[in-house]
Scaffold this active site. Sequence first.
Site, PDB file in Angstrom:
ATOM      1  N   ASP A 111       0.836  -1.193   0.000  1.00 25.76           N
ATOM      2  CA  ASP A 111       0.000   0.000   0.000  1.00 25.76           C
ATOM      3  C   ASP A 111       0.877   1.252   0.000  1.00 25.76           C
ATOM      4  OD1 ASP A 111      -2.126   1.704   0.160  1.00 25.76           O
ATOM      5  OD2 ASP A 111      -2.799   1.081   2.147  1.00 25.76           O
ATOM      6  N   HIS A 121      -8.424  -0.911  -8.856  1.00 24.42           N
ATOM      7  CA  HIS A 121      -8.173   0.190  -7.925  1.00 24.42           C
ATOM      8  C   HIS A 121      -7.124   1.152  -8.479  1.00 24.42           C
ATOM      9  CE1 HIS A 121      -7.804   2.413  -4.241  1.00 24.42           C
ATOM     10  NE2 HIS A 121      -6.534   2.098  -4.110  1.00 24.42           N
TER      11      HIS A 121
END
Length: 307
Positions: A149, A222
Amino acid sequence: MNPDSQNVTDYTNNNTIFMVLSFKDNLGLSDVFSKLCKLIINLNNSANVRFPVSRASCVMGIGHDAWLKLKLPVPLPKELVDFAPIVGEKHTAVATKGDLHFHIRADNTSICYDMAEAISDVLDPIAISTEEIHGFRYWDSRSILGFVDGTENPHGQDRALFSMVGDDDAAYKGGSYLFTQKYIHNLSAWKGLSTEDQEKVIGRYKANDIEMPDDVKPSNSHIALANVGDDFKIVRDNMPFGNMSTNEMGTYFIAYASTFTTVQKMLNNMFIGSPEGNYDRILDFSTAKTGTLFFVPTFNMINDFGG
């Protein structure tokens, strides 16, 4: 980089406590807030002296309604608003209330705890806690979903460029917009996907964190929707969290930005879709439970607020 800015450009640390507090009423706010401002400066100065290699800091954000209740300077920062929900065909970026936000981080959990306790002690007469998340570094900066992330985060001087207000709002130069969301993941459904299908949801390969080529990456992944262009970036400091007893496993999304417009573009792409209806597939597995916008003043502003 503005040397007077709070520590919004710091890189992710090993331990984090996120706290959101709301005022009980309008009584006694000014005196307590003055003490709080002095405490925030003290905590950061002390951390630099006592734990110089820990990268410990505490960043304070102030919500739109709190800014007015505290009678802070007007006009307000240009894009500081009461965040409104973003409603898509299937998923909603909810809006939740919050007057103050604290982002506490250090490589040692004890430092985070002591800072959180000191802040809570000062605010106890006037505010109640509405959210507290204890985040941790998961392996090589991965979320609970298993993917790295923050790979697209800017580095070097670009971190200040994309996270701090510039000359277009001179009164608040060096400050930052702070947007937060608590996401809860449906891990049972997520683990039911093959690794290949998970990669298509994210737009990256899981093991090596390499982005898929454009001709392979799905348009509803995403990465495809959250990336709104090289001129529109944010500084993310997301942290995973987990509670086995309540089965709440999630990600606390936290974005520092020079303009809230950038964050709004990302959220619109994710929840409404680009084109409309082509929403971010990760939302089928991750539900936004909160959504609040704050403004992070510089230390000079905090010093002024403290009297």
